[in-house]
Scaffold this motif. Structure first.
Motif, PDB file in Angstrom:
ATOM      1  N   ASP A 226      46.011  46.744  30.046  1.00 16.98           N
ATOM      2  CA  ASP A 226      47.027  46.948  31.026  1.00 16.98           C
ATOM      3  C   ASP A 226      46.454  47.951  32.212  1.00 16.98           C
ATOM      4  OD1 ASP A 226      47.122  49.187  29.650  1.00 16.98           O
ATOM      5  OD2 ASP A 226      49.130  49.333  29.843  1.00 16.98           O
ATOM      6  N   GLY A 227      45.181  48.373  32.328  1.00 20.51           N
ATOM      7  CA  GLY A 227      44.717  48.936  33.405  1.00 20.51           C
ATOM      8  C   GLY A 227      44.440  50.514  33.161  1.00 20.51           C
ATOM      9  N   TRP A 228      44.441  51.180  34.058  1.00 18.59           N
ATOM     10  CA  TRP A 228      44.068  52.687  33.943  1.00 18.59           C
ATOM     11  C   TRP A 228      45.417  53.251  33.681  1.00 18.59           C
ATOM     12  CZ3 TRP A 228      42.200  49.381  37.989  1.00 18.59           C
ATOM     13  CH2 TRP A 228      40.819  49.523  38.168  1.00 18.59           C
ATOM     14  N   HIS A 229      45.061  54.413  32.757  1.00 17.50           N
ATOM     15  CA  HIS A 229      46.073  55.239  32.136  1.00 17.50           C
ATOM     16  C   HIS A 229      45.681  56.570  32.831  1.00 17.50           C
ATOM     17  CE1 HIS A 229      47.783  53.103  28.366  1.00 17.50           C
ATOM     18  NE2 HIS A 229      47.656  52.263  29.338  1.00 17.50           N
ATOM     19  N   LEU A 230      46.443  56.902  33.813  1.00 19.13           N
ATOM     20  CA  LEU A 230      46.153  58.064  34.593  1.00 19.13           C
ATOM     21  C   LEU A 230      46.321  59.345  33.778  1.00 19.13           C
ATOM     22  CD1 LEU A 230      47.478  57.500  38.242  1.00 19.13           C
ATOM     23  CD2 LEU A 230      45.158  57.319  37.272  1.00 19.13           C
ATOM     24  N   ASP A 231      47.217  59.446  32.514  1.00 19.74           N
ATOM     25  CA  ASP A 231      47.222  60.701  31.797  1.00 19.74           C
ATOM     26  C   ASP A 231      45.971  60.854  30.878  1.00 19.74           C
ATOM     27  OD1 ASP A 231      47.818  58.397  30.416  1.00 19.74           O
ATOM     28  OD2 ASP A 231      49.104  59.670  28.865  1.00 19.74           O
ATOM     29  N   MET A 248      36.005  53.255  39.648  1.00 24.31           N
ATOM     30  CA  MET A 248      35.887  51.819  40.659  1.00 24.31           C
ATOM     31  C   MET A 248      37.372  51.191  40.857  1.00 24.31           C
ATOM     32  SD  MET A 248      32.213  50.208  39.290  1.00 24.31           S
ATOM     33  CE  MET A 248      32.480  50.966  37.656  1.00 24.31           C
ATOM     34  N   PRO A 249      37.981  51.684  41.775  1.00 28.98           N
ATOM     35  CA  PRO A 249      39.382  51.079  41.671  1.00 28.98           C
ATOM     36  C   PRO A 249      39.588  49.771  42.211  1.00 28.98           C
ATOM     37  CG  PRO A 249      39.238  53.507  42.656  1.00 28.98           C
ATOM     38  CD  PRO A 249      37.754  52.686  42.556  1.00 28.98           C
ATOM     39  N   ASP A 250      38.386  49.217  42.803  1.00 29.90           N
ATOM     40  CA  ASP A 250      38.517  47.990  43.676  1.00 29.90           C
ATOM     41  C   ASP A 250      37.607  46.865  42.682  1.00 29.90           C
ATOM     42  OD1 ASP A 250      39.629  48.614  46.372  1.00 29.90           O
ATOM     43  OD2 ASP A 250      38.128  50.320  46.051  1.00 29.90           O
ATOM     44  N   ARG A 257      39.263  44.868  37.211  1.00 28.85           N
ATOM     45  CA  ARG A 257      40.810  45.155  37.713  1.00 28.85           C
ATOM     46  C   ARG A 257      40.841  46.025  38.925  1.00 28.85           C
ATOM     47  NH1 ARG A 257      40.478  45.843  31.795  1.00 28.85           N
ATOM     48  NH2 ARG A 257      41.578  44.629  31.132  1.00 28.85           N
ATOM     49  N   LEU A 258      42.014  45.996  39.513  1.00 22.22           N
ATOM     50  CA  LEU A 258      42.186  46.513  40.912  1.00 22.22           C
ATOM     51  C   LEU A 258      43.461  47.530  40.847  1.00 22.22           C
ATOM     52  CD1 LEU A 258      41.856  46.236  44.052  1.00 22.22           C
ATOM     53  CD2 LEU A 258      43.693  44.654  44.041  1.00 22.22           C
ATOM     54  N   MET A 259      43.187  48.712  40.941  1.00 25.01           N
ATOM     55  CA  MET A 259      44.203  49.746  41.000  1.00 25.01           C
ATOM     56  C   MET A 259      45.082  49.740  42.447  1.00 25.01           C
ATOM     57  SD  MET A 259      43.483  53.938  40.864  1.00 25.01           S
ATOM     58  CE  MET A 259      42.546  53.762  39.362  1.00 25.01           C
ATOM     59  N   GLY A 260      46.367  49.712  41.964  1.00 27.78           N
ATOM     60  CA  GLY A 260      47.313  49.723  43.269  1.00 27.78           C
ATOM     61  C   GLY A 260      47.570  51.065  44.038  1.00 27.78           C
ATOM     62  N   ASP A 261      48.172  50.955  45.117  1.00 27.12           N
ATOM     63  CA  ASP A 261      48.125  52.048  46.079  1.00 27.12           C
ATOM     64  C   ASP A 261      48.877  53.290  45.048  1.00 27.12           C
ATOM     65  OD1 ASP A 261      46.660  51.196  47.767  1.00 27.12           O
ATOM     66  OD2 ASP A 261      48.558  50.765  49.213  1.00 27.12           O
ATOM     67  N   GLU A 262      49.804  53.153  44.483  1.00 29.72           N
ATOM     68  CA  GLU A 262      50.641  54.289  43.922  1.00 29.72           C
ATOM     69  C   GLU A 262      49.740  55.144  42.751  1.00 29.72           C
ATOM     70  OE1 GLU A 262      54.638  54.859  41.118  1.00 29.72           O
ATOM     71  OE2 GLU A 262      54.311  52.969  42.197  1.00 29.72           O
ATOM     72  N   ASP A 291      44.958  35.748  46.250  1.00 26.08           N
ATOM     73  CA  ASP A 291      45.887  36.462  47.079  1.00 26.08           C
ATOM     74  C   ASP A 291      46.491  37.671  46.413  1.00 26.08           C
ATOM     75  OD1 ASP A 291      45.330  34.841  49.501  1.00 26.08           O
ATOM     76  OD2 ASP A 291      46.827  33.448  48.751  1.00 26.08           O
ATOM     77  N   VAL A 292      46.092  38.985  46.598  1.00 31.35           N
ATOM     78  CA  VAL A 292      46.643  40.125  46.027  1.00 31.35           C
ATOM     79  C   VAL A 292      47.194  40.867  47.038  1.00 31.35           C
ATOM     80  CG1 VAL A 292      44.904  39.833  43.884  1.00 31.35           C
ATOM     81  CG2 VAL A 292      44.188  41.095  46.143  1.00 31.35           C
TER      82      VAL A 292
END
Length: 481
Positions: A226-231, A248-250, A257-262, A291-292
């Motif tokens: 489900d993507g990056w776990h920031l904790d 590499m968020p982009d 995977r693409l990391m959202g702005d939040e 389209d993302v």
């Protein structure tokens, strides 16, 4: 016992294993889940696991159940323990896994290049080269050395960052001979032997090469489905006292995977709290296929020069141009420009002029690359569905690769078998540390639809009926559950 200063809490581990409480026998499912996390790079090697009683309380099971799972993992070589020191993750030796050194790749001509995620040049290259060549004589009146890069190109790169939400002046840009050289300069400037470097797992192989060259401590943090776990990233930065983190968020390479702005904003805030500098590789940032939602450059959330961004012309236009860039503070640009005097002095003028021409119509370049990648991605995924239906993956919305999971940890022997069929593959361990990720291969769709379709056909032949080591290896390492 050195290197065991990292730990994962019971709450964090319970969230990662995600086992249905009704599963029976539960201890086997728990052991299998932890084993998979270790092999997939989601749980780093030499990380202390929570005490049995704490994990049992978090999972809502008996302590005996967790003890049985830990015992199972010890028997299989995935867990080590010592009185007074707790238990920590391990890997069985490579002989037990039935694999050779995954970092040794022999060069071989004539193979379909599925190990390399590099697209061919776009249609605009020829005109850009012609225009740059016409402009070159004017620059030939000078000495040709611009340690920070040609002003015209620096202005265009800075303007692109400003468009992406990170207000940037040209003096914040350093032009380099590709993103790889940008990484080299940054680590040479900021990393000392023994320093910790936080990386994603999986990650770009050459940053691991650089970390080893600098004698750094590599601190991998897994990227769950489900993507990056920031904790987890924050814990790794804090526990390792990391000076640098490479992310590499982009359209992350190789997961896509693409990391959202939040999350980007939270990531920068966490790095600030931990005293960590973020090296953000944006080499794939301009390669959306679907389209993302538009994302801002990670540097847009930086307030104290904590984010150093890396970009490249390779993925959008062509790798043969060997032009990349660094966006950082003006003071850091000056320091890096002095440092590079002993490395490469300056970037080639003609290639900079070519990229400057291409930047002037970046939207056309993005549209062309998007069409090509979309066609090849469709061909690749169709071929995988037809030829290798047991492989699973998350469809990437951009970038140039599919991160495919195999039914078992056989990536390295599969790559060897595929080579005998004329295809060079990139097995998962190339993208991890400590021998993890054996259940994955990276499949690029940067080649033409014809090439990727033929490559999958040959790989499927190796997988289903190829040389025996693939099937024997799978049987040898698959746990008896």
């Amino acid at each position: 016992m050195s290197g065991l200063n990292r730990h994962i809490s019971a709450t964090q581990l319970a969230r990662l294993v995600r086992i249905d409480p009704g599963t029976r026998p539960y201890y086997q499912a728990l052991a299998s889940s932890v084993r998979s996390l270790i092999l997939d790079g989601g749980l780093a090697v030499r990380v202390r696991l929570p005490a049995e009683r704490h994990l049992a309380a978090e999972l809502g099971v008996s302590r005996t159940t967790v003890t049985s799972a830990y015992d199972r993992l010890r028997e299989e070589g995935y867990l080590a323990s010592r009185q007074g020191a707790g238990s920590w993750t391990e890997l069985p030796d490579s002989g037990a896994l039935g694999v050779d050194n995954p970092w040794v790749a022999a060069e071989s001509g004539g193979l379909l290049p599925m190990h390399c995620a590099a697209p061919a040049a776009g249609a605009a290259l020829a005109a850009a080269v012609e225009a740059a060549a016409a402009e070159l004589p004017r620059y030939a009146l000078g000495i040709g050395y611009e340690p920070t890069g040609l002003p015209a190109l620096r202005e265009l790169v800075a303007a692109r960052y400003t468009e992406r939400g990170a207000a940037t002046r040209p003096e914040q840009i350093l032009i380099t001979p590709g993103a790889q050289q940008a990484m080299n300069l940054i680590t040479l400037q900021l990393m000392a032997p023994g320093d910790a470097l936080v990386v994603e797992s999986p990650t770009y192989p050459h940053i691991l090469d650089l970390a080893r060259l600098r004698a750094a401590r590599i601190v991998p943090v897994g990227i769950p489905p489900d993507g990056w776990h920031l904790d987890l990233l924050t814990s790794a930065m804090r526990q390792s006292a990391a000076r640098l983190a490479y992310l590499m968020p982009d359209f992350q390479n190789p997961t896509g995977r693409l990391m959202g702005d939040e999350k980007r904003a939270e990531l920068v805030a966490a790095a600030r709290a931990c005293g960590t500098t973020l090296v953000i590789d944006e080499s794939w940032a301009e390669t959306a296929v679907d389209d993302v939602p538009a994302t801002r450059a990670t540097a847009a959330f930086d307030t104290d020069g904590r984010v150093i961004s890396i970009g490249s012309a390779s993925k959008l236009w062509w790798g043969g141009l060997r032009i990349g860039w660094i966006r950082t503070t003006a003071a850091m640009v000056r320091r890096l420009a002095v440092l590079r005097a002993g490395v490469d002095i300056a970037s080639p003028v003609l290639e900079q002029l070519v990229v400057a021409r291409l930047f002037q119509d970046i939207d056309a370049g993005r549209a062309e690359r998007r069409r090509a990648l979309a066609a090849s991605r469709a061909a690749l995924t169709a071929a995988l569905a037809a030829e290798l239906p047991s492989w699973t993956y998350t469809m990437p919305h951009g970038g140039g690769v599919v991160w495919a999971r195999l039914p078992g940890p056989t990536a390295t022997p599969l790559a060897e078998a595929a080579a005998s069929r004329g295809v060079r593959l990139a097995p998962g361990p190339w993208f991890g540390v400590d021998g993890t990720l054996e259940a994955y291969v990276r499949m690029p769709y940067t080649q033409s639809p014809q090439v990727v379709t033929e490559a999958v056909r040959r790989v499927a032949a190796a997988f289903h009926g190829g040389p025996g080591p693939v099937r024997r290896s799978f049987e040898a390492v698959t746990p008896a559950l």
